[in-house]
Write a protein that holds these residues in place. Sequence first.
Motif, PDB file in Angstrom:
ATOM      1  N   THR A 281      11.387 -64.337  17.339  1.00  0.00           N
ATOM      2  CA  THR A 281      11.448 -64.446  18.801  1.00  0.00           C
ATOM      3  C   THR A 281      12.866 -64.534  19.355  1.00  0.00           C
ATOM      4  OG1 THR A 281      11.242 -66.852  18.657  1.00  0.00           O
ATOM      5  CG2 THR A 281       9.200 -65.581  18.882  1.00  0.00           C
ATOM      6  N   ASP A 282      13.875 -64.597  18.461  1.00  0.00           N
ATOM      7  CA  ASP A 282      15.238 -64.796  18.952  1.00  0.00           C
ATOM      8  C   ASP A 282      16.127 -63.560  18.792  1.00  0.00           C
ATOM      9  OD1 ASP A 282      15.236 -64.948  16.202  1.00  0.00           O
ATOM     10  OD2 ASP A 282      16.751 -66.524  16.085  1.00  0.00           O
ATOM     11  N   ALA A 283      15.531 -62.383  18.596  1.00  0.00           N
ATOM     12  CA  ALA A 283      16.318 -61.164  18.415  1.00  0.00           C
ATOM     13  C   ALA A 283      16.763 -60.595  19.753  1.00  0.00           C
ATOM     14  CB  ALA A 283      15.511 -60.122  17.644  1.00  0.00           C
ATOM     15  N   ARG A 284      17.804 -59.786  19.705  1.00  0.00           N
ATOM     16  CA  ARG A 284      18.320 -59.108  20.886  1.00  0.00           C
ATOM     17  C   ARG A 284      18.403 -57.614  20.596  1.00  0.00           C
ATOM     18  NH1 ARG A 284      23.219 -63.144  22.910  1.00  0.00           N
ATOM     19  NH2 ARG A 284      21.892 -64.990  23.229  1.00  0.00           N
ATOM     20  N   VAL A 285      17.949 -56.811  21.532  1.00  0.00           N
ATOM     21  CA  VAL A 285      17.895 -55.362  21.346  1.00  0.00           C
ATOM     22  C   VAL A 285      18.475 -54.675  22.566  1.00  0.00           C
ATOM     23  CG1 VAL A 285      16.436 -53.353  20.868  1.00  0.00           C
ATOM     24  CG2 VAL A 285      15.783 -55.609  19.970  1.00  0.00           C
ATOM     25  N   VAL A 286      19.438 -53.781  22.335  1.00  0.00           N
ATOM     26  CA  VAL A 286      19.975 -52.952  23.416  1.00  0.00           C
ATOM     27  C   VAL A 286      19.600 -51.507  23.135  1.00  0.00           C
ATOM     28  CG1 VAL A 286      22.022 -52.161  24.652  1.00  0.00           C
ATOM     29  CG2 VAL A 286      21.898 -54.524  23.822  1.00  0.00           C
ATOM     30  N   TYR A 287      18.954 -50.877  24.094  1.00  0.00           N
ATOM     31  CA  TYR A 287      18.576 -49.461  24.002  1.00  0.00           C
ATOM     32  C   TYR A 287      19.590 -48.629  24.775  1.00  0.00           C
ATOM     33  CZ  TYR A 287      13.956 -51.175  22.482  1.00  0.00           C
ATOM     34  OH  TYR A 287      12.932 -51.786  21.812  1.00  0.00           O
ATOM     35  N   VAL A 288      20.061 -47.541  24.145  1.00  0.00           N
ATOM     36  CA  VAL A 288      21.072 -46.684  24.772  1.00  0.00           C
ATOM     37  C   VAL A 288      20.568 -45.246  24.776  1.00  0.00           C
ATOM     38  CG1 VAL A 288      23.450 -45.842  24.672  1.00  0.00           C
ATOM     39  CG2 VAL A 288      22.918 -48.179  23.907  1.00  0.00           C
ATOM     40  N   ASP A 289      20.626 -44.594  25.937  1.00  0.00           N
ATOM     41  CA  ASP A 289      20.286 -43.178  26.008  1.00  0.00           C
ATOM     42  C   ASP A 289      21.045 -42.542  27.167  1.00  0.00           C
ATOM     43  OD1 ASP A 289      17.861 -41.572  24.494  1.00  0.00           O
ATOM     44  OD2 ASP A 289      18.476 -40.613  26.358  1.00  0.00           O
ATOM     45  N   HIS A 290      21.249 -41.221  27.089  1.00  0.00           N
ATOM     46  CA  HIS A 290      21.966 -40.527  28.164  1.00  0.00           C
ATOM     47  C   HIS A 290      21.032 -39.801  29.112  1.00  0.00           C
ATOM     48  CE1 HIS A 290      21.172 -37.047  25.641  1.00  0.00           C
ATOM     49  NE2 HIS A 290      21.543 -36.282  26.634  1.00  0.00           N
ATOM     50  N   ASP A 291      19.742 -39.692  28.761  1.00  0.00           N
ATOM     51  CA  ASP A 291      18.765 -39.029  29.625  1.00  0.00           C
ATOM     52  C   ASP A 291      18.423 -39.977  30.779  1.00  0.00           C
ATOM     53  OD1 ASP A 291      16.527 -37.986  30.874  1.00  0.00           O
ATOM     54  OD2 ASP A 291      15.447 -37.529  29.021  1.00  0.00           O
ATOM     55  N   PRO A 292      18.731 -39.612  32.029  1.00  0.00           N
ATOM     56  CA  PRO A 292      18.493 -40.534  33.147  1.00  0.00           C
ATOM     57  C   PRO A 292      17.032 -40.902  33.330  1.00  0.00           C
ATOM     58  CG  PRO A 292      19.158 -38.367  33.947  1.00  0.00           C
ATOM     59  CD  PRO A 292      19.383 -38.357  32.471  1.00  0.00           C
ATOM     60  N   VAL A 293      16.118 -39.989  32.991  1.00  0.00           N
ATOM     61  CA  VAL A 293      14.694 -40.319  33.103  1.00  0.00           C
ATOM     62  C   VAL A 293      14.310 -41.344  32.046  1.00  0.00           C
ATOM     63  CG1 VAL A 293      12.347 -39.420  32.925  1.00  0.00           C
ATOM     64  CG2 VAL A 293      14.071 -38.123  34.170  1.00  0.00           C
ATOM     65  N   ALA A 294      14.798 -41.142  30.803  1.00  0.00           N
ATOM     66  CA  ALA A 294      14.510 -42.115  29.741  1.00  0.00           C
ATOM     67  C   ALA A 294      15.068 -43.484  30.093  1.00  0.00           C
ATOM     68  CB  ALA A 294      15.088 -41.624  28.412  1.00  0.00           C
ATOM     69  N   VAL A 295      16.283 -43.511  30.642  1.00  0.00           N
ATOM     70  CA  VAL A 295      16.908 -44.783  31.014  1.00  0.00           C
ATOM     71  C   VAL A 295      16.121 -45.464  32.128  1.00  0.00           C
ATOM     72  CG1 VAL A 295      18.957 -45.829  32.055  1.00  0.00           C
ATOM     73  CG2 VAL A 295      19.205 -44.114  30.247  1.00  0.00           C
ATOM     74  N   ALA A 296      15.786 -44.702  33.183  1.00  0.00           N
ATOM     75  CA  ALA A 296      15.058 -45.281  34.309  1.00  0.00           C
ATOM     76  C   ALA A 296      13.704 -45.808  33.869  1.00  0.00           C
ATOM     77  CB  ALA A 296      14.903 -44.242  35.412  1.00  0.00           C
ATOM     78  N   HIS A 297      13.016 -45.023  33.063  1.00  0.00           N
ATOM     79  CA  HIS A 297      11.690 -45.451  32.615  1.00  0.00           C
ATOM     80  C   HIS A 297      11.794 -46.653  31.686  1.00  0.00           C
ATOM     81  CE1 HIS A 297       7.385 -43.808  31.723  1.00  0.00           C
ATOM     82  NE2 HIS A 297       7.389 -45.078  32.058  1.00  0.00           N
ATOM     83  N   SER A 298      12.793 -46.646  30.809  1.00  0.00           N
ATOM     84  CA  SER A 298      12.991 -47.777  29.901  1.00  0.00           C
ATOM     85  C   SER A 298      13.242 -49.063  30.674  1.00  0.00           C
ATOM     86  CB  SER A 298      14.163 -47.492  28.959  1.00  0.00           C
ATOM     87  OG  SER A 298      13.906 -46.349  28.171  1.00  0.00           O
ATOM     88  N   ARG A 299      14.053 -48.974  31.711  1.00  0.00           N
ATOM     89  CA  ARG A 299      14.332 -50.166  32.521  1.00  0.00           C
ATOM     90  C   ARG A 299      13.062 -50.680  33.192  1.00  0.00           C
ATOM     91  NH1 ARG A 299      20.124 -47.921  34.847  1.00  0.00           N
ATOM     92  NH2 ARG A 299      21.405 -48.803  33.159  1.00  0.00           N
ATOM     93  N   ALA A 300      12.209 -49.762  33.618  1.00  0.00           N
ATOM     94  CA  ALA A 300      10.945 -50.184  34.234  1.00  0.00           C
ATOM     95  C   ALA A 300      10.051 -50.880  33.215  1.00  0.00           C
ATOM     96  CB  ALA A 300      10.235 -48.977  34.842  1.00  0.00           C
ATOM     97  N   ILE A 301      10.000 -50.329  31.993  1.00  0.00           N
ATOM     98  CA  ILE A 301       9.153 -50.889  30.945  1.00  0.00           C
ATOM     99  C   ILE A 301       9.642 -52.259  30.496  1.00  0.00           C
ATOM    100  CG2 ILE A 301       8.412 -50.569  28.542  1.00  0.00           C
ATOM    101  CD1 ILE A 301       8.536 -47.537  29.069  1.00  0.00           C
ATOM    102  N   LEU A 302      10.973 -52.425  30.414  1.00  0.00           N
ATOM    103  CA  LEU A 302      11.554 -53.623  29.810  1.00  0.00           C
ATOM    104  C   LEU A 302      12.033 -54.654  30.822  1.00  0.00           C
ATOM    105  CD1 LEU A 302      13.627 -51.847  27.002  1.00  0.00           C
ATOM    106  CD2 LEU A 302      11.391 -52.931  26.799  1.00  0.00           C
ATOM    107  N   ALA A 303      11.731 -54.425  32.093  1.00  0.00           N
ATOM    108  CA  ALA A 303      12.266 -55.306  33.141  1.00  0.00           C
ATOM    109  C   ALA A 303      11.968 -56.774  32.888  1.00  0.00           C
ATOM    110  CB  ALA A 303      11.713 -54.877  34.497  1.00  0.00           C
ATOM    111  N   ASP A 304      10.816 -57.087  32.324  1.00  0.00           N
ATOM    112  CA  ASP A 304      10.422 -58.487  32.124  1.00  0.00           C
ATOM    113  C   ASP A 304      10.409 -58.890  30.655  1.00  0.00           C
ATOM    114  OD1 ASP A 304       9.998 -58.859  34.905  1.00  0.00           O
ATOM    115  OD2 ASP A 304       8.056 -57.860  34.731  1.00  0.00           O
ATOM    116  N   VAL A 305      11.092 -58.109  29.812  1.00  0.00           N
ATOM    117  CA  VAL A 305      11.112 -58.412  28.373  1.00  0.00           C
ATOM    118  C   VAL A 305      12.421 -59.111  28.031  1.00  0.00           C
ATOM    119  CG1 VAL A 305      10.993 -57.476  26.040  1.00  0.00           C
ATOM    120  CG2 VAL A 305       9.655 -56.414  27.878  1.00  0.00           C
ATOM    121  N   PRO A 306      12.379 -60.403  27.701  1.00  0.00           N
ATOM    122  CA  PRO A 306      13.631 -61.131  27.391  1.00  0.00           C
ATOM    123  C   PRO A 306      14.284 -60.602  26.125  1.00  0.00           C
ATOM    124  CG  PRO A 306      11.704 -62.466  26.849  1.00  0.00           C
ATOM    125  CD  PRO A 306      11.180 -61.264  27.562  1.00  0.00           C
TER     126      PRO A 306
END
Length: 269
Positions: A98-123
Amino acid sequence: MDRPNWAPADVDLDRPSVARVYDYYLGGSHNFAADRAFGEQVLRVMPAVAGLARSNRAFLRRAVRKLARQGVRQFLDLGSGIPTVGNVHEVIADAGITDARVVYVDHDPVAVAHSRAILADVPGTAVVAGDLRSPADVLAQPQVQGLLDFTRPVAFLLVAVLHFVPDEMGPADIVAGYAAAGVPGSYLVLSHAGLDRALTPAEEDAYRLYRTSPTPLILRSKEEVAKLFGDLTLLEPGVVSTHHWRPDGDEEPPVEGNAIGSAAVARKD
């Protein structure tokens, strides 16, 4: 086409994206008609592609699970696409960590926007818009520096992405750039399209489609993939077909003769 409210207004959804096509192969729901049409073109000439994508994702799950269980708590997923269908933070959570940290990196603006929507409430997660081909720029991003502690080991994930980087752009230098940022005990997880035999006619047809796509594909042999790791120490069994990297029964068996991807995990000593 109806545009989802998370899709940037200036992105052409009629142009396929490798991130969303990959999501389609995995059975995800985060793709559009253009992505599905391109994916179906490939599947018509090489139906095994979807299984190969799932085999690659199964490798990612095994590698992340292994590293998390032996104490790695920081993961930088480079060229992550859309974090669905067996994504990194869920694999870690499924291992009871439960104490891990994950950063997702992508250059596709749709992938980034959608990822932010999916992970908005994921600590413990963050999404960064960045080009993995520029390690210094990615590593300098405030979200990366803010969430990850580079005085402690980090697992750098380059899964199914470097085959979109041509030789003239220095894929080995890209790997070295990330490895240099990690302290001893950090890891690099990598998978790559390629094989050590001639392409079959069906594979050549599928390869031709990707070569003419907005993101051309480069196939590399296991020997070429091994060189990408530089002076990092490869874990056993070294660079092998994706489904042969420490299998544990979590994936469908590959169709004979269809192993066209290799994978490995290496440690910085």
